[in-house]
Design a protein around this motif. Structure first.
Motif, PDB file in Angstrom:
ATOM      1  N   GLY A 637       0.716  -1.261   0.144  1.00 27.98           N
ATOM      2  CA  GLY A 637      -0.012   0.065  -0.060  1.00 27.98           C
ATOM      3  C   GLY A 637       0.782   1.203   0.000  1.00 27.98           C
ATOM      4  N   ARG A 638       1.856   1.203  -0.813  1.00 32.50           N
ATOM      5  CA  ARG A 638       2.819   2.468  -0.929  1.00 32.50           C
ATOM      6  C   ARG A 638       1.933   3.767  -1.444  1.00 32.50           C
ATOM      7  NH1 ARG A 638       7.758   1.414   1.975  1.00 32.50           N
ATOM      8  NH2 ARG A 638       8.814   2.881   0.746  1.00 32.50           N
ATOM      9  N   PHE A 639       1.210   3.234  -2.496  1.00 32.06           N
ATOM     10  CA  PHE A 639       0.413   4.457  -3.365  1.00 32.06           C
ATOM     11  C   PHE A 639      -1.190   4.309  -3.031  1.00 32.06           C
ATOM     12  CE2 PHE A 639       4.544   4.187  -4.799  1.00 32.06           C
ATOM     13  CZ  PHE A 639       4.962   5.420  -5.351  1.00 32.06           C
ATOM     14  N   THR A 640      -1.734   3.208  -2.643  1.00 30.54           N
ATOM     15  CA  THR A 640      -2.915   3.213  -2.262  1.00 30.54           C
ATOM     16  C   THR A 640      -3.233   2.232  -1.093  1.00 30.54           C
ATOM     17  OG1 THR A 640      -4.938   2.510  -3.415  1.00 30.54           O
ATOM     18  CG2 THR A 640      -3.284   1.108  -3.961  1.00 30.54           C
ATOM     19  N   GLN A 641      -4.262   2.128  -0.593  1.00 33.21           N
ATOM     20  CA  GLN A 641      -4.400   1.229   0.686  1.00 33.21           C
ATOM     21  C   GLN A 641      -4.026  -0.092   0.542  1.00 33.21           C
ATOM     22  OE1 GLN A 641      -5.476   2.237   3.635  1.00 33.21           O
ATOM     23  NE2 GLN A 641      -4.908   0.339   4.453  1.00 33.21           N
ATOM     24  N   GLY A 642      -3.260  -0.559   1.379  1.00 27.20           N
ATOM     25  CA  GLY A 642      -2.861  -1.884   1.394  1.00 27.20           C
ATOM     26  C   GLY A 642      -3.272  -3.017   2.250  1.00 27.20           C
ATOM     27  N   ASP A 643      -3.107  -3.993   2.472  1.00 26.46           N
ATOM     28  CA  ASP A 643      -3.436  -5.140   3.481  1.00 26.46           C
ATOM     29  C   ASP A 643      -2.324  -5.907   3.767  1.00 26.46           C
ATOM     30  OD1 ASP A 643      -6.404  -4.675   4.173  1.00 26.46           O
ATOM     31  OD2 ASP A 643      -6.406  -5.043   2.022  1.00 26.46           O
ATOM     32  N   VAL A 644      -2.031  -6.545   4.976  1.00 30.15           N
ATOM     33  CA  VAL A 644      -0.915  -7.540   5.253  1.00 30.15           C
ATOM     34  C   VAL A 644      -1.686  -8.744   6.043  1.00 30.15           C
ATOM     35  CG1 VAL A 644       1.086  -7.719   6.736  1.00 30.15           C
ATOM     36  CG2 VAL A 644       0.828  -5.588   5.391  1.00 30.15           C
ATOM     37  N   ILE A 645      -1.332  -9.840   5.863  1.00 35.55           N
ATOM     38  CA  ILE A 645      -1.858 -11.004   6.528  1.00 35.55           C
ATOM     39  C   ILE A 645      -0.691 -11.643   7.040  1.00 35.55           C
ATOM     40  CG2 ILE A 645      -3.225 -13.165   6.559  1.00 35.55           C
ATOM     41  CD1 ILE A 645      -4.751 -11.822   4.321  1.00 35.55           C
ATOM     42  N   ILE A 646      -0.743 -11.613   8.367  1.00 33.68           N
ATOM     43  CA  ILE A 646       0.448 -12.679   8.949  1.00 33.68           C
ATOM     44  C   ILE A 646      -0.016 -13.908   9.627  1.00 33.68           C
ATOM     45  CG2 ILE A 646       2.252 -12.568  11.008  1.00 33.68           C
ATOM     46  CD1 ILE A 646       2.097  -9.190  10.511  1.00 33.68           C
ATOM     47  N   GLN A 647       0.634 -14.969   9.316  1.00 35.84           N
ATOM     48  CA  GLN A 647      -0.046 -16.101   9.612  1.00 35.84           C
ATOM     49  C   GLN A 647       1.050 -16.810  10.575  1.00 35.84           C
ATOM     50  OE1 GLN A 647      -1.942 -17.850   5.410  1.00 35.84           O
ATOM     51  NE2 GLN A 647      -0.383 -18.780   6.378  1.00 35.84           N
ATOM     52  N   GLY A 648       0.530 -17.504  11.381  1.00 37.27           N
ATOM     53  CA  GLY A 648       1.568 -18.279  12.390  1.00 37.27           C
ATOM     54  C   GLY A 648       0.728 -19.278  13.336  1.00 37.27           C
ATOM     55  N   TYR A 649       1.441 -20.004  14.191  1.00 37.55           N
ATOM     56  CA  TYR A 649       0.832 -21.084  15.144  1.00 37.55           C
ATOM     57  C   TYR A 649       1.016 -20.531  16.691  1.00 37.55           C
ATOM     58  CZ  TYR A 649       0.404 -24.309  11.502  1.00 37.55           C
ATOM     59  OH  TYR A 649       0.523 -25.069  10.125  1.00 37.55           O
ATOM     60  N   ASP A 650       1.910 -19.369  16.909  1.00 30.86           N
ATOM     61  CA  ASP A 650       1.780 -18.728  18.125  1.00 30.86           C
ATOM     62  C   ASP A 650       1.931 -17.378  17.942  1.00 30.86           C
ATOM     63  OD1 ASP A 650       2.446 -18.013  20.856  1.00 30.86           O
ATOM     64  OD2 ASP A 650       4.443 -18.944  21.011  1.00 30.86           O
ATOM     65  N   LEU A 651       0.954 -16.670  17.906  1.00 36.21           N
ATOM     66  CA  LEU A 651       0.855 -15.262  17.733  1.00 36.21           C
ATOM     67  C   LEU A 651       0.604 -14.323  19.115  1.00 36.21           C
ATOM     68  CD1 LEU A 651      -1.551 -15.501  14.716  1.00 36.21           C
ATOM     69  CD2 LEU A 651       0.884 -15.342  14.633  1.00 36.21           C
TER      70      LEU A 651
END
Length: 770
Positions: A637-651
């Motif tokens: 999302g450097r120029f428009t709205q962005g998303d991040v999805i972080i996956q894991g087993y121990d968050l």
């Protein structure tokens, strides 16, 4: 007159200066810091002049050759060498080898002359050329026995020769001589009239209409003069130059003006700006100011991956930018070194290896992504490039600017306590918001019968971006195809024959590799113990993620960036350029894709198995994990709205949970942990690595060293314990962690007392060896 010289032999037994006689004819020309050739034992070696004096009781040999007109090592570099030595107590010759570019060091050869062919055997005789000469690399010991034998028989003569490792490049060119006397030149009049006062290469003359034989004839009769012209080997790029005309925001302008005021004095600045906040724009404006003063600028990035995007910005705006990093040819590095030293170029862009390059008029140092551990060298000579450059800035009385979205906890603490002038950019320009970050617990995915390595949320988000012709970045920080392979019949796991570590499986190469000693062997589809063919890959590596991505998103164009696919020259830039030009939809990579890259069409970042980063046995693990997650999130999302999805087993760890929050939140949690445990910034941390062939003897010597160090009241010693990698090659490894507030050089005396041929000890200052 006499000179004290450090010889370029890295041996602890001769880690001192040697006195040599200066020939009468060289007395006026020799200076401290010059490279010289001296006799050492039965060989010639390069050395560096440390001092010049009137009397010596030790000198009995003359300096053979002076290689420099002006000193290679100036007073600033001598201070850097002394500082590295005081902090690490490493061998002087090794420090000189690190600080002085390898291109101007010497390579040695043996030149063999065959005096009596009848005395040598036929197989050896055929190695010589028609002049009865043979040149052998000094490192080639294949013929040592025969050389000794035939030399004793006076059948051959052995002479050592030397030359600079890399030479400047020259090309033959041609110039028209108006005063020639060749009467038949009129035959070529149509071409000669075009030549004027310029010089031309042979190919250019041929393009103008001259044949090779015509060129030879014109040279022979003096119509064309031959010139040997120095050729500069410039770094080529695949990107197009495109200068962005960007006006600074109010916050950027405020920081720029503040730093600008003190540019001509020694000031230390830390710009903490969220990802995409425009730190580079401030750098470019500062560089412009320094160039107005006819001074030079050094700007460093931590990884070769970041050279191309930064080079594009710099070369689009400025004319004379030099590039310097380890993946360039030795010729390109030599030419960059000369251009910067002579002041022919004003801007140097490089990685850690550029830290020591000499400048004619350095006016500013900029270190981007200053949090990155790539600025620290942990092999061979140990140093922190940022420490080196801060010392250079102090010596030269110039400013140094560090930039990062996620400063090291210790450095941010120092900035809060006025060691650095702190500047903060908490927003992206033009109202662009930071990406929305979502954590996905993969245990819930398993409960929902999703056994894929991609959560349902991430899979849907990728499909959505592909349908919109937007781009996706996926981070998975583990090399290879699988961490190891196992026989399902007998349970055998192939391990490194020297380190005992499970070998990583690389499916692309069909190889098993050790990441620690470099051992490789071909993958076999049967067990070497029970001959079963039931071989199973265990765990997940990035190659396996790539395979899964191609299967799940068959319509997508996928690029991978990791150490295995960026071995060749220019490969980093090629992958970056492909993705930047939208020639791929998904970029999968290890941590090298997380730093500083700016892709306009990336609106989704996915992180797989984020909790893997917390498995490092280090108090720095939480900082490394948070930094990596924040940095990779910043690509979205450097120029428009962005998303991040972080996956894991121990968050549940704060390093992962705070990836959704501002840096300050993480900083407070990390600082609290460190205060309780007495780690940096409240105590200095160093480590000692003790290595040896015998497990018991190495441990005993490590324990003996611990007892010595504990006599220093300000030191607390933890260990010795087996290192994370207990054995590399044939060496067992033990680690001790030191905590202290005041450094005491007596520690090196104790190291010298314990170290021997059987036990080697390495000191890692103000850092933790993982």
């Amino acid at each position: 007159m006499f000179a004290s010289v450090i010889v370029d032999i890295k041996n602890k037994e001769i880690n001192r200066q040697f006195d040599y006689i200066i020939k009468d004819e060289d007395v006026l020309s020799i200076k401290r810091g010059m490279r010289v050739v001296v006799p050492f034992g039965e060989q010639l070696r390069m050395g560096y002049v440390i001092s010049i004096f009137d009397k010596s009781e030790k000198a009995n040999k003359e300096i053979v050759d002076i290689l420099d007109v002006q000193p290679t090592v100036d007073e600033e570099t001598f201070k850097i060498i002394d500082d590295i030595y005081e902090k690490t107590h490493q061998i002087y010759a090794a420090i000189f080898e690190t600080v002085v570019p390898s291109q101007i060091q010497l390579k040695y050869k043996k030149q063999i002359t065959l005096l009596n062919p009848d005395l040598v055997d036929a197989s050896f005789k055929q190695l010589f050329n028609h002049k009865n000469m043979l040149t052998i690399s000094k490192n080639n010991h294949e013929y040592d026995y025969k050389l000794r034998k035939y030399n004793a028989m006076n059948a051959i003569e052995i002479k050592q020769i030397y030359e600079q490792k890399t030479k400047e490049k020259y090309e033959t060119k041609y110039q028209f001589n108006k005063n020639h006397q060749y009467q038949r030149a009129s035959i070529y009049e149509d071409v000669l009239i075009l030549l004027k006062d310029q010089i031309y290469s042979k190919d250019e003359l041929i393009d103008l209409g001259l044949s090779i034989s015509s060129i030879k004839t014109l040279v022979k009769h003096g119509v064309l003069s031959k010139l040997e012209v120095k050729i500069k080997r410039d770094v080529s790029h695949v990107f197009k130059l495109n200068d962005k005309k960007i006006s600074l925001t109010k916050d950027q302008s405020k920081i720029f003006e503040h730093i600008k005021i003190g540019l001509n004095h020694h000031e230390k600045h830390l710009i903490k700006g969220v990802t995409g906040s425009g730190k580079t724009e401030i750098y470019l404006n500062l560089i412009e100011e320094v160039l107005k003063q006819h001074k030079q600028v050094m700007i460093l990035v931590p990884e070769i991956t970041l050279i191309a995007p930064m080079a594009q910005r710099l070369k689009s705006k400025f004319d004379d930018v030099e590039i310097y990093h380890s993946a360039l040819s030795s010729g390109e590095r030599l030419d960059a070194y000369i251009a910067i030293k002579e002041g022919e170029s004003r801007i140097l862009l490089g990685t850690r290896s550029a830290s020591f390059l000499p400048f004619k008029a350095l006016g500013l140092i900029i270190i981007d992504e200053s949090h990155d551990d790539s600025y620290i060298q942990n092999e061979s000579v140990i140093y922190d490039a940022i420490d080196v450059l801060e010392l250079r800035a102090l010596i030269k009385d110039i400013s140094i600017v560090l930039g990062s979205a996620t400063p090291k906890v210790t450095r941010y603490y120092q900035a809060k306590n006025q060691v650095y002038q702190l500047h903060e950019l908490n927003q992206r320009p033009n109202g662009i918001k930071l990406p929305h970050i979502e954590l996905v617990d993969m245990k819930d995915e398993l409960k929902a019968s999703n056994t894929s390595m991609f959560s349902r949320k991430l899979e849907q988000a990728i499909l959505d971006r592909l349908s919109k012709k937007e781009q996706v970045m996926i981070l998975f920080n583990r090399k290879g195809y699988a961490p190891f392979v196992m026989c399902r019949t007998c349970g055998h796991v192939p391990t490194c024959p020297t380190c005992g570590i499970a070998l990583t499986y690389y499916k692309d190469d069909q190889k098993l590799k050790c990441h620690y000693c470099g051992h490789e062997e071909m993958y076999k589809d049967h067990c070497s113990v029970c001959q079963s063919t039931q071989i199973k890959e265990v765990g997940v590596g990035i190659e396996q993620v790539e395979k899964a991505l191609k299967k799940a998103f068959s319509q997508a164009r996928i690029l991978r960036m990791d150490a295995n696919v960026t071995k060749t020259k220019g490969s980093h830039e090629m992958i970056w350029h492909q993705f930047n030009e939208a020639d791929a939809d998904i970029l999968l990579g290890t941590q090298m894709i997380a730093k500083g890259l700016d892709f306009p069409k990336v609106t989704l970042v996915g992180v797989l198995m984020a909790d893997l980063m917390l498995r490092i046995p280090s108090y720095l693990a939480s900082e490394k994990a948070y930094t990596l997650l924040t940095q990779i999130s910043g690509r979205s999302g450097r120029f428009t709205q962005g998303d991040v999805i972080i996956q894991g087993y121990d968050l549940n760890h704060y390093a992962i949970k705070h990836a959704k929050d501002a840096y300050e939140t993480f900083y407070q949690s990390a600082l609290y942990d460190r205060k309780i445990a007495n780690y940096e910034p409240f105590m200095h941390i160093a480590q000692l690595l003790v290595e040896g062939k015998s497990y018991l003897k190495t441990y005993q010597n490590a324990f003996r060293l611990k007892k010595h160090i504990e006599q220093i009241n300000t030191y607390s010693v933890l260990g010795p314990t087996p290192a994370y990698i207990k054995k590399i090659g044939d060496d067992y490894r033990f680690v001790m962690t030191l905590k202290y507030k005041i450094f005491d050089s007596k520690i090196f005396e104790y190291i010298d007392q314990v170290e021997s041929k059987e036990t080697r000890i390495k000191y890692y200052p103000n850092q933790e060896l993982v």
